[in-house]
Motif scaffolding. Structure first.
Motif, PDB file in Angstrom:
ATOM      1  N   GLU A  29      59.292  56.206  57.888  1.00  0.00           N
ATOM      2  CA  GLU A  29      58.829  55.845  56.547  1.00  0.00           C
ATOM      3  C   GLU A  29      57.989  56.928  55.884  1.00  0.00           C
ATOM      4  N   LEU A  30      57.168  57.637  56.681  1.00  0.00           N
ATOM      5  CA  LEU A  30      56.196  58.559  56.085  1.00  0.00           C
ATOM      6  C   LEU A  30      56.339  60.001  56.560  1.00  0.00           C
ATOM      7  N   SER A  41      48.134  63.112  55.896  1.00  0.00           N
ATOM      8  CA  SER A  41      48.595  61.935  55.136  1.00  0.00           C
ATOM      9  C   SER A  41      47.361  61.375  54.437  1.00  0.00           C
ATOM     10  N   PRO A  43      44.594  59.688  51.900  1.00  0.00           N
ATOM     11  CA  PRO A  43      44.494  58.430  51.134  1.00  0.00           C
ATOM     12  C   PRO A  43      44.652  58.708  49.646  1.00  0.00           C
ATOM     13  N   PHE A  44      45.231  57.753  48.904  1.00  0.00           N
ATOM     14  CA  PHE A  44      45.394  57.968  47.461  1.00  0.00           C
ATOM     15  C   PHE A  44      44.210  57.403  46.685  1.00  0.00           C
ATOM     16  N   ARG A  45      43.378  56.573  47.340  1.00  0.00           N
ATOM     17  CA  ARG A  45      42.116  56.149  46.740  1.00  0.00           C
ATOM     18  C   ARG A  45      41.187  55.655  47.844  1.00  0.00           C
ATOM     19  N   TYR A 154      45.797  53.980  51.952  1.00  0.00           N
ATOM     20  CA  TYR A 154      46.945  54.885  52.102  1.00  0.00           C
ATOM     21  C   TYR A 154      48.190  54.273  51.466  1.00  0.00           C
ATOM     22  N   HIS A 155      49.105  55.152  51.047  1.00  0.00           N
ATOM     23  CA  HIS A 155      50.402  54.666  50.563  1.00  0.00           C
ATOM     24  C   HIS A 155      51.085  53.901  51.682  1.00  0.00           C
ATOM     25  N   SER A 156      51.659  52.753  51.341  1.00  0.00           N
ATOM     26  CA  SER A 156      52.274  51.932  52.378  1.00  0.00           C
ATOM     27  C   SER A 156      53.559  51.310  51.850  1.00  0.00           C
ATOM     28  N   THR A 157      54.261  50.622  52.726  1.00  0.00           N
ATOM     29  CA  THR A 157      55.470  49.901  52.340  1.00  0.00           C
ATOM     30  C   THR A 157      55.436  48.548  53.045  1.00  0.00           C
ATOM     31  N   ASP A 166      49.227  48.343  57.873  1.00  0.00           N
ATOM     32  CA  ASP A 166      48.641  48.109  56.556  1.00  0.00           C
ATOM     33  C   ASP A 166      47.376  48.953  56.435  1.00  0.00           C
ATOM     34  N   ARG A 170      46.139  51.431  59.395  1.00  0.00           N
ATOM     35  CA  ARG A 170      46.137  52.885  59.207  1.00  0.00           C
ATOM     36  C   ARG A 170      44.728  53.455  59.404  1.00  0.00           C
TER      37      ARG A 170
END
Length: 704
Positions: A29-30, A41, A43-45, A154-157, A166, A170
């Motif tokens: 996935e990543l 990898s 974090p986006f926020r 972190y970006h997740s799916t 989640d 992470r």
């Protein structure tokens, strides 16, 4: 004991708390395979988990909230097709409902009624009742560890969440990694003097603080350091490539400015060169006579006179008894160049030939033989020039027009068409490139800019109209044709929906026939699905004024020069990028008459669509448009790096980090100026990092 690099190269399978299932998911996935990948990898926020709300304080206007309380009444509602898990969180001030629609079985097992938890999520209001859908839930003990720092998100799916990856999962993995790593395991890649000069924190601290900052200041320090690393090393590598190439590759030495150039300049030049054209020609002449191989990017707006600069550069090569070629991305553009060159150079003793996929049989065989024997002076064509059977006797200068449309491997073939020395390379683009983007995309090239238009070139008036203005548009078209001028109508063409777009074009044609059909009016159609000879036939009809209207897809974006066309109508404007709109607009405004560009949309336009339209209506300046485009959509896959599997930026943003790019470029340039081979003792650490991380595919660095 493992080396430091060895630890960072360790597979994530071996990290405590990961295991084979999670490792497989992270890889798929990543694209996280190693500890190094995990560190990067980012974090986006981050969320502030040091503060708590009371239940009575929360409302749906708040963003995210964190609360403490007892969880009770945990139950599953609904049927097997539409299940949800609900629970109540209670503190001394009130009760709020928690709702989950996914991960229900797992959550039901871990939530213990009557136990105290910390809950984090976004408050939702439905029919006057507050709830928190899909909150993060942690025991008081687990949450205590998070409350010491800003928690990373972190970006997740959905797949990752279902496997315990989640936000909380992470974070726990990342904490496990930092418990394992020591400061010496993340070796420094910048020399001490540079760290001090730019006031940067250590690399270890940067990674730690980007994931687990104690406050905003920590986070800013970390991001600044990590961005510096990415941008600085790219700039250093590009300038190193440029420096190495200048030393390693001697160029054909064009010392002579001879009779062809002088006769053309004094007798045949159709107009006075602008100061910008003169400046650029001076730069090219200096390169061609330096003894080093030229690699220069020539950028200039639509109609700024790049073709004339190309012609005069070619004449310098011909005066020194070398062959030249000009490579264009489409047959239409190549044909346009071929016609223009023959027109400008008529009366001079120059053999100009054309080669594309449509040149076949005996004609092709004769052309290839003449080229090999040196009887052809200028070869103009498409990708066909790159094919192996195409052999020059002595290629001295290769010009590529709209070079971003050619892949790296294709351009490498052009480099090898001249032996033993490579040809001088001039790459041209009519898509103005913002300075910081040029530093990154073409950072190893010398850059020339034609930043003024020839005198007398009129600015095109641009306006936005919607479907409700269709009758007004028809009136404008009839008035344009009545005064002897011609019209382009352009429809979008996007690969994924080529069939749909062709239908749109044909429907537009059918509709147009009702008001603009024969015998009073004649219409040409040009699109990418047509055979080259049919396309050329329709183009020639329009050029000869046998048709008044050309309906086309974006195949006319570059290279079509019809001075008599003064009206451009672009349908479904919202489906075009800014640079494409600017290129299309450049097809008009080439003659003596005032020209117009009409941007057509439906009644509803997205915010980004309106930004593009407003930019187009406000300015004709390609460089301003390029800057706006960069701000609106970001840089995209600016460097074709997908071809080499090399991912440039993980945390930097070319559109937002322009000042940092300029600073890094200046620092890198000073290092190369004082230490061209990067071999001084104080810079050895830089050389090691470049060697390990910036080795481009063999030979590609030669051709930018």
């Amino acid at each position: 004991m493992s080396t430091s690099k060895g630890i960072l190269d360790t597979s994530i399978d071996y990290l405590k708390g990961v295991g084979p299932i999670k490792a497989d998911m992270l890889k798929k996935e990543l694209k996280i395979f190693t500890y190094q990948d995990l560190l990067q990898s980012y974090p986006f926020r981050h969320v502030d988990k040091t503060k708590f709300h009371k239940i009575r304080e929360v409302n749906s206007n708040l963003d995210y909230v964190q609360m403490k309380g007892i969880i009770n009444n945990v139950k599953i509602l609904g049927d097997k097709y539409k299940r949800r898990l609900v629970a109540q969180l209670k503190d001394e001030t009130g009760i709020i409902q928690l709702v989950w629609f996914k991960g229900i079985n797992w959550l039901q097992k871990i939530l213990v009624p009557g136990k105290e938890y910390v809950v984090y999520g976004k408050v939702n209001a439905f029919k006057g009742r507050l709830s928190i859908p899909h909150p993060e839930v942690e025991s008081i003990q687990e949450a205590a560890a998070v409350q010491k720092y800003l928690a990373p998100v972190y970006h997740s799916t959905e797949k990752l969440n279902s496997k315990g990856l989640d936000a909380k999962g992470r974070r726990n993995i990342m904490k496990g990694l930092f418990q394992l790593l020591k400061e010496e395991d993340i070796p420094e890649i910048l020399p001490e003097y540079l760290l001090n000069k730019v006031k940067l924190i250590s690399r270890y601290r940067a990674f730690l603080q980007v994931h687990f900052p104690r406050n905003q200041s920590d986070l800013d320090e970390a991001i600044n350091r990590l961005k510096f690393d990415e941008i600085f090393f790219l700039q250093l590598r590009l300038l190193q490539i440029k420096s190495e190439r200048q030393v390693s590759f001697k160029g054909h030495d064009f010392k002579t400015i001879g009779p062809l150039f002088n006769k053309f300049y004094s007798e045949k030049l159709p107009f006075e060169l602008t100061n910008a054209q003169k400046k650029v020609l001076k730069e090219i002449r200096a390169d061609l006579g330096s003894g080093a191989q030229m690699n220069r990017l020539l950028q200039g707006d639509v109609g700024s006179g790049k073709t004339m600069v190309a012609i005069m550069s070619i004449l310098i090569a011909l005066d020194n008894n070398y062959q030249t070629c000009l490579l264009a991305p489409t047959e239409i553009l190549a044909q346009q160049h071929f016609i223009a060159f023959n027109e400008y150079l008529s009366g001079l003793d120059i053999n100009i030939s054309f080669l594309s996929g449509s040149v076949k049989g005996k004609k092709r065989a004769a052309l290839l033989e003449n080229l090999k024997e040196g009887e052809i002076n200028i070869l103009i064509g498409t990708h066909a020039i790159l094919e192996d059977p195409v052999v020059f006797k002595n290629l001295g200068l290769a010009i590529t027009d709209e070079q971003h449309r050619f892949g790296v491997a294709q351009r490498a073939k052009l480099w090898h068409k001249s032996k033993p020395k490579p040809p001088h390379i001039l790459v041209m683009t009519a898509t103005p490139i913002p300075r910081t983007l040029a530093m990154t995309t073409y950072g190893d090239l010398d850059v020339s800019v034609i930043d003024e238009l020839p005198p007398g070139r009129k600015l095109v008036e641009t306006m936005h109209k919607t479907e409700s203005n269709r009758l007004w548009i028809q009136g404008l078209m009839k008035r344009t044709i009545a005064v002897g001028q011609q019209i382009y109508i352009v429809y979008p063409l996007i690969e994924e929906s080529a069939k749909l777009d062709l239908n749109n074009l044909m429907q537009g044609y059918e509709t147009l026939l009702r008001d603009f059909g024969p015998p009073e009016y004649q219409i040409s159609i040009v699109h990418g699905k047509m055979k080259p000879k049919d396309k050329e036939f329709e183009m020639q009809r329009f050029i000869k004024k046998e048709t008044q209207i050309m309906i086309a897809t974006t195949v006319i974006e570059v290279g079509v020069n019809v001075p008599n066309a003064s009206l451009m109508i672009i349908e479904n404007t919202e489906r075009f990028g800014l640079s494409q709109l600017h290129q299309l607009r450049g097809r008009v405004g080439r003659g003596a008459e005032k020209s117009y560009c009409v941007l057509m949309t439906g009644e509803k336009v997205t915010q980004i669509g309106m930004q593009r339209i407003q930019t187009m209506c406000k300015t004709n300046d390609g460089f301003q448009i390029a800057e706006a485009d960069l701000q609106i959509r970001g840089p995209g896959n600016l460097d074709n790096t997908q071809q080499s599997g090399f991912n440039l930026f993980k945390i930097s943003d070319i559109a937002k980090d322009q000042e940092l790019i300029k600073m890094c470029r200046n620092i890198a340039q000073r290092i190369i100026d004082h230490d061209p081979l990067i071999e001084h003792e104080q810079n050895k650490i830089l050389k090691v990092h470049l060697k390990e991380n910036f080795q481009l595919i063999e030979g590609w660095s030669n051709i930018s």
